[in-house]
Structure formats: structure tokens, C-alpha cells
Design a protein around this motif. Sequence first.
Motif, short mmCIF file in Angstrom:
data_model
loop_
_atom_site.label_atom_id
_atom_site.label_comp_id
_atom_site.label_asym_id
_atom_site.label_seq_id
_atom_site.Cartn_x
_atom_site.Cartn_y
_atom_site.Cartn_z
N ASP A 249 -4.68 3.94 0.83
CA ASP A 249 -4.90 2.73 0.18
C ASP A 249 -4.79 1.75 1.46
OD1 ASP A 249 -4.91 3.47 -2.35
OD2 ASP A 249 -2.56 3.28 -2.57
N PHE B 74 0.71 -1.07 0.06
CA PHE B 74 -0.07 -0.02 -0.24
C PHE B 74 0.85 1.35 -0.03
CE2 PHE B 74 -1.86 -3.32 2.66
CZ PHE B 74 -2.93 -3.69 1.72
N TYR C 254 -8.19 -0.66 2.22
CA TYR C 254 -8.14 -2.26 2.67
C TYR C 254 -8.60 -2.70 3.79
CZ TYR C 254 -5.90 -6.63 2.95
OH TYR C 254 -5.75 -8.09 3.09
N HIS C 255 -8.50 -1.85 5.11
CA HIS C 255 -9.15 -2.44 6.19
C HIS C 255 -10.60 -1.61 6.67
CE1 HIS C 255 -4.82 -3.01 6.79
NE2 HIS C 255 -5.32 -3.80 7.69
#
Length: 791
Positions: A612, A607, A616-617
Motif C-alpha cells: 500500500d 498504510f 501511494y508513492h
Amino acid sequence: MKKKIKALLLCIALANGLASFAQQSKKEEIAKKFEDYFLLERENIHAHFDKNVFLTGESVWFKGYVFHRKYNIPFFSCVNIFANLIDENGTVLETKLLYGNLGDFTGNFKLDSSLKSGKYYIQFYTNWMNNFTEDESSVYDITVINEETGIPASLTKNAEAEINITLKPEGSFISDCTNTIAVHVTGCDNTPLNIDKAIVLNNKGEETKEITLNKLGYGKFDISVNNSADYTVQIELNGNKYSQPLPPIEAKGIIMDVNSYIMADKTIIKLKTNSFTYNEIKGKKYYVVINKDNKTSVIDFSFNDNQLEQTILLQNKDLFEGINTLRILDTNLNEIGQRLFYIYPQNTINTDIKKTFDDNGTVEFKGKVNSSSMSLSVSVLPENTISITEKEDIYGDFLLSPYINGQVKTTAKQYFSDLSRTSKYELDLFLMCQTSKYNWHSIKNNPPKQNYSFDIGLSLKGIINKKKSLKGHYVIISSFKGLLNERAYVTDKNEFYINNLVVPDSCNVSFSLVKPGQKPEPLKLTPQVSNNIRPFNKPYKPVKVSCVDYTSNPDSKIALPKYNSQSVMLENITIDGDAKKSLKYARGSGNGLLRGYKISEDDTISFFYLLDFIRYHGFDVTKTPMGDINITGRTVNTFQGQPTTPMVYMNTWQLMSFDVLDGIQTSEVEELYINQHIAVPGVDNKMGIIKIYLKPGGGFKSKSKKPEVSFLIKKGFEENSEFKNAEYLSTYDDIGFQNFGLIDWHPTIITDDKGEFSFSIPKLYSGKVKILIEGIAPDGKMVSEIKTVNL
């Protein structure tokens, strides 16, 4: 004849109807007075200090809690909070602007080595409190010891230097009637004395009654007299006798006897008068008015049929949880008398703390309360410390003191830790001796007006000195230290405004003028900054305590701690759990409920940009054509289907805009804590928390060019300092450390969804310690306890 009778009956019915309507109208008028007077929201502040007695060179650490009076919950939207350090003459030595975050705040005052020994005061207030006639600020006294000027005599002298006996009738004090009189006996500076009784003497010096006093010096007795000058209340202490005559007696009046604790779920109100008063008020309407803030209940009554006593039985569920103020008003809305009483909640919160781990460096504790997401603060001191005074607690500051005249402080945990008949009786004794802060004349005639703003962050106004109109342009306001990257559109007067700025003190900001599609142009500006300096219009003026001497006491045997150096501090101890061994900020405020990530080299490869990593989380990240960054949750909570947004913090500062995250690389981040499902109490449509901790010098790498011009914002928010204890020369066997030393201070503990929490302390001491714990939950439940634990 029948028509005359019908007409007469109609007139009687009409008269009764008009009288009934008049009474109802009067009740509505009274209720409206309270509704108008308490229309504006009121906030109260409680501060939990690490201790109350300090040496010069030490820091005074505190955790503050802000309470919303109307809803009995934390005041989640309170942001700008001011703290004044005041000397015994009322001079403000230092002022700080503190950042309120979801109902609490933290801070500290560093005590200068030049301060002389004596009593000092810390006052907390908001600009909004300036709207009110009453002083809604919170003031706390601390004792400072300067070894060069001596130990304050308040720590060495006996409280017997000045004895005060206060007598307060319950309602009027009238002749030919049994009156109840509350008693309060104190020593110097309102200190409780070691006596358990007082006596009533007649003019011949004969004892007529014995009064039982509790450990705080409160008691009450009944008496019927025609000349109060013939009687006195007397106490005896160490062979010395002190007395106080009864207050002057009145020929007429109304006595009120209120009891909210003897019968479960019911309050009994007895109204009594004498025959002289009865002949004057027979058949006249009076009103029992019970209120708490804007909530009011009005009951009319009158004395009739030669009855000198009236009894009103009320269901507690029809009253108001907390302090209720009872007033008796006549038909002209004049106050005859008043009385405070308390309606208890259904339950209270208790804590359980136990030691779970002990090694050569740290001692770990686990605790539990029956409330989740509770904000707590913990102070740990030696068991026999004399550095805590226990004059107030969160119960007293939020549930009692806001309604009592005169900055009256009390440790109310004794009344709420056990909801027994005895504790309720003890609280009633305390309230009998108090007077309402809210004057009926003001309530009736002078409702407060909104002349002062409710500040949320700082406001900035800029004027661009150009002749042509810049409408359609916008200004970018940026700051590395302040984590700012905001934009504001220019008006047709070449002005721009930006509100809700949360920036640290002495922060440089730069400005660039942008026309869409063109290169930014640096601006040199001197904008107007507001909301950062807000004097309080009711400055605190300490009352000089004549019986306390702050001069040097050469005969004092009180030992003081010894330090390696006034400037060398111990590093903070971090939690050493399996899941958080490598995380530096695991003990940060509320981080215990978040998933922590130490950013690795693999993360920086997977990332490249921080946004980013956030995407993703569990969050959606978008960028508008104008360059605005939006972060939203993937769970919809509202009926309209609007996405939720998280609270995002960078280096402990809450971001008011996400634009500052644009372009930050993941490699610039040291740690990140995240929970996309955690609810944010009190904030509409907020869910999820993200906390970002940059590496030293991290952030804005893509904008590393030094700005050509900048503006320094002075008097910004105080930066949160990580707690660091003083470096003591000796702690295990040193009497000075046992007297005044501090083992540890934890201002930002949050319970998990099971009500559990943990903390660790450095192993500076062996034996028993006192753990002072206070806190409040999102639903308003509070806790204040002192635990003794053997290390």
C-alpha cells in the motif's frame, strides 16, 4: 579484325573484373574471420581497491566494474562474478561468488592472521570467460605484511636488483632499410627506473645514437644496419652499465610505421621494404587489416614501379575508437607483421572535488563530473602513503589491457587526462612495445564456441519422489534469509526448475507442494544447485620474481600502524545532511538519487501493508488470481504501450520476483528509498527503483511458523558487507598510519542528473590526503584520478 580486337578487349575486361571480384572476395573473407571470432560477447573486469598493501587481520576492500567490449558501456546484465584469493605459488586460498548489479559489484577479503608476508593475487572472472582461448580474467597483486614474518623486501629493496631492456622492431627488422625500434627499460618486477636515456653502441664501443626515455622507461630510435650483432643498447645506473644486443636482422620483410597522433583526425601508415624483398614481391597483393573486436577495415596494396615505400592516409572516423590492431597479410592470409595503435575519443571526463564542511567528527566533500548517473568509488589515504602501487587503473583495464598479450598492466590515466600530442605520443610508445593478445592463427582457424553458459543467478532443479504424476501442481520455494517466495510448476516427470535465483551464501530454503485449491504440503527435497561453483579453466600461475625476497628484513625502518585491537572496528560514518539526518542507509549504493523515508508510526497506521505504501508513492500494484504480485510504473515508455517495471531491492538484494512482498507489513520496514522516474540503464523497459530495508527480524511475520524441513544452499552469493575501518591506536602523528593507514573507503557513490556527488570521511587525520576516485557512466565514459586535498 575488329571482331578479334573486341574479343580481346572483352577478355581483358573480364579478367580485370574477375581479379577485382577476387580481391573483394578476399577482403570479405578476412572481415568474416574477425566477425566470427568476436561473435560472442566479451566482458572485462576492473577492480578498484582501497589500497594495495595490507597487514594481516585487515580486509581487502574492492569495487568492481564490468565492461561490455562490443558496445563500450557497462555490462549491465553480468550477475555471477567469481573472485579468487591466490598465494605466490598459485594456490587458491578462498573463492567468493559476487553479485553483479547493473555493471558493478563490491566485496572484500578478510586476511587471515596466519598469512605470511609476501605477494598475493586476486583474480576476477565469469563462467562465460571459459569459452575463450585467451585469458579474459583480471588479476591484481597485493602485498601482505605479517609483522611476525617481517616486511617484504619488495617494499624496502631498490628496483635495481634486476634490469630488463626490451627491444621491439616496428614490423620486420630488415637490412638496407631504416628501421624503428621501440625500447623499454625496467627494474625488478617491471618497476620503472630513474633514468632518462639509453645509448646505441657499435662493435667498437662507440656511441652512435642517444635514446630519450620517458618516466616509464619507454623510448624509440631509428637505425639502418646490415649486421645487428654489431650493435647494443646500453643504460647506466648508479655507476653500473647494462646492455642488450639488437634483435637478429632479417634479409627480407616489410616494415610498418603507424602514426595516429601527428595529424588531427588522420592516421598515416607507411609500409617500407628493401630491394631484395621488392624483387620477390613486386606486384603481389598484400592486405592491411585493421580491426577492433568484430569491426574490421581491409585495404589492399602492392609494391610497384621500383617504389620501396607505400603511404596510406586514413581518416580516423573510418577507424575504431580505442585500440586498433594493424596486421599485414599476404594473399594466402599469412601474417607478415602486426602493430597496435590508438584512436582517441573526442573528450574525457575530469572530476572536481572540494571540502565543504568540517567539524570535530567528520569532513564533507562535494564533487562534480560531467556525466550523470555515474557509478564511482573513492578511497582516502594520507598524502605520503606507500600502500598504493598505481600499477593499473580503469582506463588501462578497459581500454588497453584487454587487447595486449600477457596480463600487461598500466596506469593509463596519464594518457587520457589530457588529450595532447605529447600524451598521444607517449601512449604510442607504450603500444609499440606490446603484442596483440589475439593470435591471427586462432582468428583464422579456431573461432570460440559457446560451451559455457552466461550465468544470471543460481539454478535449482528438484525431483519429487512420488509415483503418481503431479502435473498441474506447483512448488513454492521460500526463504526468510534469501527473501524468496517463488513458485515453479511441476512437469510430467515430477520435476521442477527455477532459474535466476539470487540468494546469499548458506541460505536455508523450504519447499511446499501445492495443488490449486488445496492446502500446501511440506516437501523434503535435496535439489541440485548449479552456477554457484565455476572453476576457471585458465588458472592464474604467478611468475616467481627472482629479484624480490619476501623474507624478514631486520634492517627495515618502515613503521607499521598500531591498532587498539585486531577485532574492534569503527562504525561507519553516515552523511549528516539536512534532508538525511535521521536516515541510516542514506549512503547505500545509489540511494543518493532516491527519496528516503524513515517509516514512522503514522505511516504504519495509514498504510498497513508495504505494498500500500509503494502504491501511494507512484506505482501500480496488482495481484493475479494465482497470487503473483506485479508492480508497474504509471509512465509508458514503449511503442507498444507496455508499462514499465521498477528494480526492487530488499536489504541490498535485488528481488527477481515481487511475490515475497505480499503480506509484509509497513511496521516491519525501517526505511524505504524510492524514485519512480529514474531510468535504469541497460535494462529493457525498466524504470524506477525501490529499496526496502527491514527492521531486524522484520518480514514474513505472517509466515513466522518455522518450516518443518529446509535445504541449505551452500556457496551462494557473498553478502555485501558494510565498510568498517580498522581501529587505529594513533592516526594524527603516527608514521605507521601515514605509511599504510586507510582513512575511508566509499565503494558506491552515484552522481545525480547534474553530475554532482558528495561523501564524508571521519576526521582521523590532519594535513593533506590523497583521494583516489574511479568510475564509469552508463554511456561508457570513465574517470580515474588522484586528488590531493588539505584537510
